[in-house]
Write a protein that holds these residues in place. Sequence first.
Motif, PDB file in Angstrom:
ATOM      1  N   ALA A  35     -23.957 -14.280  -5.227  1.00  0.00           N
ATOM      2  CA  ALA A  35     -24.486 -14.683  -6.538  1.00  0.00           C
ATOM      3  C   ALA A  35     -25.156 -13.516  -7.254  1.00  0.00           C
ATOM      4  CB  ALA A  35     -25.466 -15.835  -6.380  1.00  0.00           C
ATOM      5  N   GLY A  36     -24.726 -13.303  -8.497  1.00  0.00           N
ATOM      6  CA  GLY A  36     -25.312 -12.261  -9.332  1.00  0.00           C
ATOM      7  C   GLY A  36     -24.882 -10.854  -8.982  1.00  0.00           C
ATOM      8  N   LYS A  37     -23.987 -10.713  -8.011  1.00  0.00           N
ATOM      9  CA  LYS A  37     -23.552  -9.383  -7.582  1.00  0.00           C
ATOM     10  C   LYS A  37     -22.048  -9.241  -7.780  1.00  0.00           C
ATOM     11  CE  LYS A  37     -25.338 -10.223  -3.486  1.00  0.00           C
ATOM     12  NZ  LYS A  37     -25.694 -10.105  -2.077  1.00  0.00           N
ATOM     13  N   PRO A  38     -21.617  -8.076  -8.240  1.00  0.00           N
ATOM     14  CA  PRO A  38     -20.178  -7.831  -8.275  1.00  0.00           C
ATOM     15  C   PRO A  38     -19.681  -7.601  -6.846  1.00  0.00           C
ATOM     16  CG  PRO A  38     -21.355  -5.866  -8.955  1.00  0.00           C
ATOM     17  CD  PRO A  38     -22.382  -6.947  -8.742  1.00  0.00           C
ATOM     18  N   PHE A  39     -18.426  -7.979  -6.598  1.00  0.00           N
ATOM     19  CA  PHE A  39     -17.857  -7.732  -5.283  1.00  0.00           C
ATOM     20  C   PHE A  39     -16.342  -7.700  -5.356  1.00  0.00           C
ATOM     21  CE2 PHE A  39     -17.874 -12.339  -5.458  1.00  0.00           C
ATOM     22  CZ  PHE A  39     -16.793 -12.763  -4.696  1.00  0.00           C
ATOM     23  N   ILE A  40     -15.772  -7.145  -4.309  1.00  0.00           N
ATOM     24  CA  ILE A  40     -14.320  -7.086  -4.163  1.00  0.00           C
ATOM     25  C   ILE A  40     -13.928  -8.019  -3.025  1.00  0.00           C
ATOM     26  CG2 ILE A  40     -12.360  -5.645  -3.496  1.00  0.00           C
ATOM     27  CD1 ILE A  40     -13.818  -3.265  -4.802  1.00  0.00           C
ATOM     28  N   LEU A  41     -12.991  -8.913  -3.300  1.00  0.00           N
ATOM     29  CA  LEU A  41     -12.413  -9.775  -2.273  1.00  0.00           C
ATOM     30  C   LEU A  41     -11.050  -9.200  -1.946  1.00  0.00           C
ATOM     31  CD1 LEU A  41     -12.465 -12.401  -0.566  1.00  0.00           C
ATOM     32  CD2 LEU A  41     -11.427 -13.560  -2.534  1.00  0.00           C
ATOM     33  N   ALA A  42     -10.909  -8.691  -0.725  1.00  0.00           N
ATOM     34  CA  ALA A  42      -9.672  -8.030  -0.297  1.00  0.00           C
ATOM     35  C   ALA A  42      -8.930  -8.919   0.687  1.00  0.00           C
ATOM     36  CB  ALA A  42      -9.988  -6.681   0.340  1.00  0.00           C
ATOM     37  N   LEU A  43      -7.755  -9.399   0.282  1.00  0.00           N
ATOM     38  CA  LEU A  43      -6.923 -10.215   1.154  1.00  0.00           C
ATOM     39  C   LEU A  43      -5.924  -9.328   1.862  1.00  0.00           C
ATOM     40  CD1 LEU A  43      -7.986 -12.122  -1.241  1.00  0.00           C
ATOM     41  CD2 LEU A  43      -6.307 -13.690  -0.323  1.00  0.00           C
ATOM     42  N   TRP A  44      -5.783  -9.551   3.162  1.00  0.00           N
ATOM     43  CA  TRP A  44      -4.961  -8.676   3.985  1.00  0.00           C
ATOM     44  C   TRP A  44      -4.447  -9.439   5.196  1.00  0.00           C
ATOM     45  CZ3 TRP A  44      -6.402  -6.459   8.925  1.00  0.00           C
ATOM     46  CH2 TRP A  44      -7.607  -6.955   9.429  1.00  0.00           C
ATOM     47  N   SER A  45      -3.640  -8.778   5.994  1.00  0.00           N
ATOM     48  CA  SER A  45      -3.111  -9.359   7.225  1.00  0.00           C
ATOM     49  C   SER A  45      -2.869  -8.242   8.234  1.00  0.00           C
ATOM     50  CB  SER A  45      -1.795 -10.091   6.951  1.00  0.00           C
ATOM     51  OG  SER A  45      -1.174 -10.482   8.162  1.00  0.00           O
ATOM     52  N   ALA A  46      -2.970  -8.591   9.499  1.00  0.00           N
ATOM     53  CA  ALA A  46      -2.697  -7.624  10.562  1.00  0.00           C
ATOM     54  C   ALA A  46      -1.242  -7.166  10.539  1.00  0.00           C
ATOM     55  CB  ALA A  46      -3.028  -8.230  11.924  1.00  0.00           C
ATOM     56  N   THR A  47      -0.357  -7.962   9.966  1.00  0.00           N
ATOM     57  CA  THR A  47       1.073  -7.629   9.943  1.00  0.00           C
ATOM     58  C   THR A  47       1.527  -7.010   8.628  1.00  0.00           C
ATOM     59  OG1 THR A  47       1.648  -9.859   9.220  1.00  0.00           O
ATOM     60  CG2 THR A  47       1.625  -9.444  11.605  1.00  0.00           C
ATOM     61  N   CYS A  48       0.618  -6.848   7.688  1.00  0.00           N
ATOM     62  CA  CYS A  48       0.944  -6.285   6.372  1.00  0.00           C
ATOM     63  C   CYS A  48       1.130  -4.772   6.487  1.00  0.00           C
ATOM     64  CB  CYS A  48      -0.179  -6.613   5.396  1.00  0.00           C
ATOM     65  SG  CYS A  48      -0.131  -5.733   3.838  1.00  0.00           S
ATOM     66  N   ILE A  49       2.250  -4.284   6.009  1.00  0.00           N
ATOM     67  CA  ILE A  49       2.573  -2.859   6.095  1.00  0.00           C
ATOM     68  C   ILE A  49       1.666  -2.002   5.213  1.00  0.00           C
ATOM     69  CG2 ILE A  49       4.349  -1.139   5.568  1.00  0.00           C
ATOM     70  CD1 ILE A  49       6.415  -3.234   6.441  1.00  0.00           C
ATOM     71  N   HIS A  50       1.337  -2.499   4.025  1.00  0.00           N
ATOM     72  CA  HIS A  50       0.565  -1.699   3.077  1.00  0.00           C
ATOM     73  C   HIS A  50      -0.947  -1.910   3.186  1.00  0.00           C
ATOM     74  CE1 HIS A  50       4.246  -0.432   1.169  1.00  0.00           C
ATOM     75  NE2 HIS A  50       4.627  -1.697   1.116  1.00  0.00           N
ATOM     76  N   CYS A  51      -1.371  -2.904   3.954  1.00  0.00           N
ATOM     77  CA  CYS A  51      -2.793  -3.217   4.042  1.00  0.00           C
ATOM     78  C   CYS A  51      -3.643  -2.119   4.696  1.00  0.00           C
ATOM     79  CB  CYS A  51      -3.002  -4.554   4.750  1.00  0.00           C
ATOM     80  SG  CYS A  51      -2.410  -5.960   3.764  1.00  0.00           S
ATOM     81  N   PRO A  52      -3.188  -1.457   5.752  1.00  0.00           N
ATOM     82  CA  PRO A  52      -4.049  -0.423   6.351  1.00  0.00           C
ATOM     83  C   PRO A  52      -4.478   0.658   5.360  1.00  0.00           C
ATOM     84  CG  PRO A  52      -2.289  -0.969   7.867  1.00  0.00           C
ATOM     85  CD  PRO A  52      -1.982  -1.677   6.563  1.00  0.00           C
ATOM     86  N   GLY A  53      -3.556   1.137   4.558  1.00  0.00           N
ATOM     87  CA  GLY A  53      -3.907   2.162   3.572  1.00  0.00           C
ATOM     88  C   GLY A  53      -4.918   1.650   2.565  1.00  0.00           C
ATOM     89  N   GLU A  54      -4.710   0.428   2.110  1.00  0.00           N
ATOM     90  CA  GLU A  54      -5.630  -0.189   1.147  1.00  0.00           C
ATOM     91  C   GLU A  54      -7.024  -0.351   1.760  1.00  0.00           C
ATOM     92  OE1 GLU A  54      -6.447  -2.359  -2.547  1.00  0.00           O
ATOM     93  OE2 GLU A  54      -4.934  -0.923  -1.945  1.00  0.00           O
ATOM     94  N   LEU A  55      -7.082  -0.832   2.984  1.00  0.00           N
ATOM     95  CA  LEU A  55      -8.372  -1.064   3.626  1.00  0.00           C
ATOM     96  C   LEU A  55      -9.095   0.246   3.931  1.00  0.00           C
ATOM     97  CD1 LEU A  55      -7.435  -4.062   5.910  1.00  0.00           C
ATOM     98  CD2 LEU A  55      -8.699  -4.112   3.763  1.00  0.00           C
ATOM     99  N   LYS A  56      -8.372   1.276   4.320  1.00  0.00           N
ATOM    100  CA  LYS A  56      -8.997   2.585   4.557  1.00  0.00           C
ATOM    101  C   LYS A  56      -9.562   3.151   3.261  1.00  0.00           C
ATOM    102  CE  LYS A  56      -6.133   3.636   8.559  1.00  0.00           C
ATOM    103  NZ  LYS A  56      -5.002   4.412   9.071  1.00  0.00           N
ATOM    104  N   THR A  57      -8.850   2.946   2.156  1.00  0.00           N
ATOM    105  CA  THR A  57      -9.347   3.391   0.853  1.00  0.00           C
ATOM    106  C   THR A  57     -10.605   2.636   0.475  1.00  0.00           C
ATOM    107  OG1 THR A  57      -7.120   4.004   0.124  1.00  0.00           O
ATOM    108  CG2 THR A  57      -8.763   3.622  -1.600  1.00  0.00           C
ATOM    109  N   LEU A  58     -10.619   1.320   0.717  1.00  0.00           N
ATOM    110  CA  LEU A  58     -11.819   0.531   0.429  1.00  0.00           C
ATOM    111  C   LEU A  58     -12.996   0.986   1.290  1.00  0.00           C
ATOM    112  CD1 LEU A  58     -10.343  -3.059   0.007  1.00  0.00           C
ATOM    113  CD2 LEU A  58     -11.353  -1.616  -1.778  1.00  0.00           C
ATOM    114  N   ALA A  59     -12.720   1.360   2.528  1.00  0.00           N
ATOM    115  CA  ALA A  59     -13.786   1.853   3.407  1.00  0.00           C
ATOM    116  C   ALA A  59     -14.383   3.149   2.869  1.00  0.00           C
ATOM    117  CB  ALA A  59     -13.250   2.055   4.818  1.00  0.00           C
ATOM    118  N   LYS A  60     -13.538   4.054   2.412  1.00  0.00           N
ATOM    119  CA  LYS A  60     -14.033   5.303   1.823  1.00  0.00           C
ATOM    120  C   LYS A  60     -14.874   5.013   0.587  1.00  0.00           C
ATOM    121  CE  LYS A  60     -10.142   8.085   3.372  1.00  0.00           C
ATOM    122  NZ  LYS A  60      -8.904   8.751   2.950  1.00  0.00           N
ATOM    123  N   LEU A  61     -14.415   4.070  -0.217  1.00  0.00           N
ATOM    124  CA  LEU A  61     -15.131   3.673  -1.420  1.00  0.00           C
ATOM    125  C   LEU A  61     -16.503   3.102  -1.048  1.00  0.00           C
ATOM    126  CD1 LEU A  61     -14.426   3.539  -4.504  1.00  0.00           C
ATOM    127  CD2 LEU A  61     -13.882   1.136  -4.105  1.00  0.00           C
TER     128      LEU A  61
END
Length: 154
Positions: A35-61
Motif C-alpha cells: 500500500a502506497g508503494k510502487p512495486f514490480i510484480l514479476a511473473l516467471w517459471s522454473a521452466t521459462c527460457i527467458h526468465c533467468p535473464g529477466e530475473l538477474k536483471t531485476l536483481a541488479k536493479l
Amino acid sequence: MKTLALLLLLFSASSHAEIRPFVPGSLQQIQAEQAGKPFILALWSATCIHCPGELKTLAKLARRHPRLNIVLLATDTPDEAAQLEKLALGYGLGKQAQWVFADPQPEKLRYQIDRRWFGELPRTYFFDRNHQRTASSGVIPVEQLEHWVGEHVK
C-alpha cells in the motif's frame, strides 16, 4: 547442538523469503502489503527460457535501488517451492517477496491477475504508488526498467 540448530534456522530465515501460495484474492493481499508503494510484480517459471535473464536483471536493479520493491510470482506449483527458492536465491532475488500459483486451475489465477494475459512469460507488471499498473510481456530492456524506477522509486 541446540545453539547450532538455532543459528542455522536464523541464517536460513534471513537469507531468503518464504514462498507463499498464490490463490484467489492473493493479488489484493499483495497490493495491500505494498500500500502506497510502487512495486514490480514479476511473473516467471522454473521452466521459462527467458526468465533467468529477466530475473538477474531485476536483481541488479534491486541492488542499485534498495528501495525498489519486487514481488516474484512463479506460475509453477507449490510442489516445486524448494526448486523455486533455490533459483530465486541463485538469481539474487532470495529476499524478495515470493509467491507460487496454488490452484489446480491456473487459468483462474491468470484471469484474476489480468484478463488479457494468456500465460506468456516472463510477464511484468509495474505498479505505481497509487497501484495503477502497466504490463509487459517478454524480456524488458534495462533502460526501460531504469526509467520506470527513476520515475517511481524515490
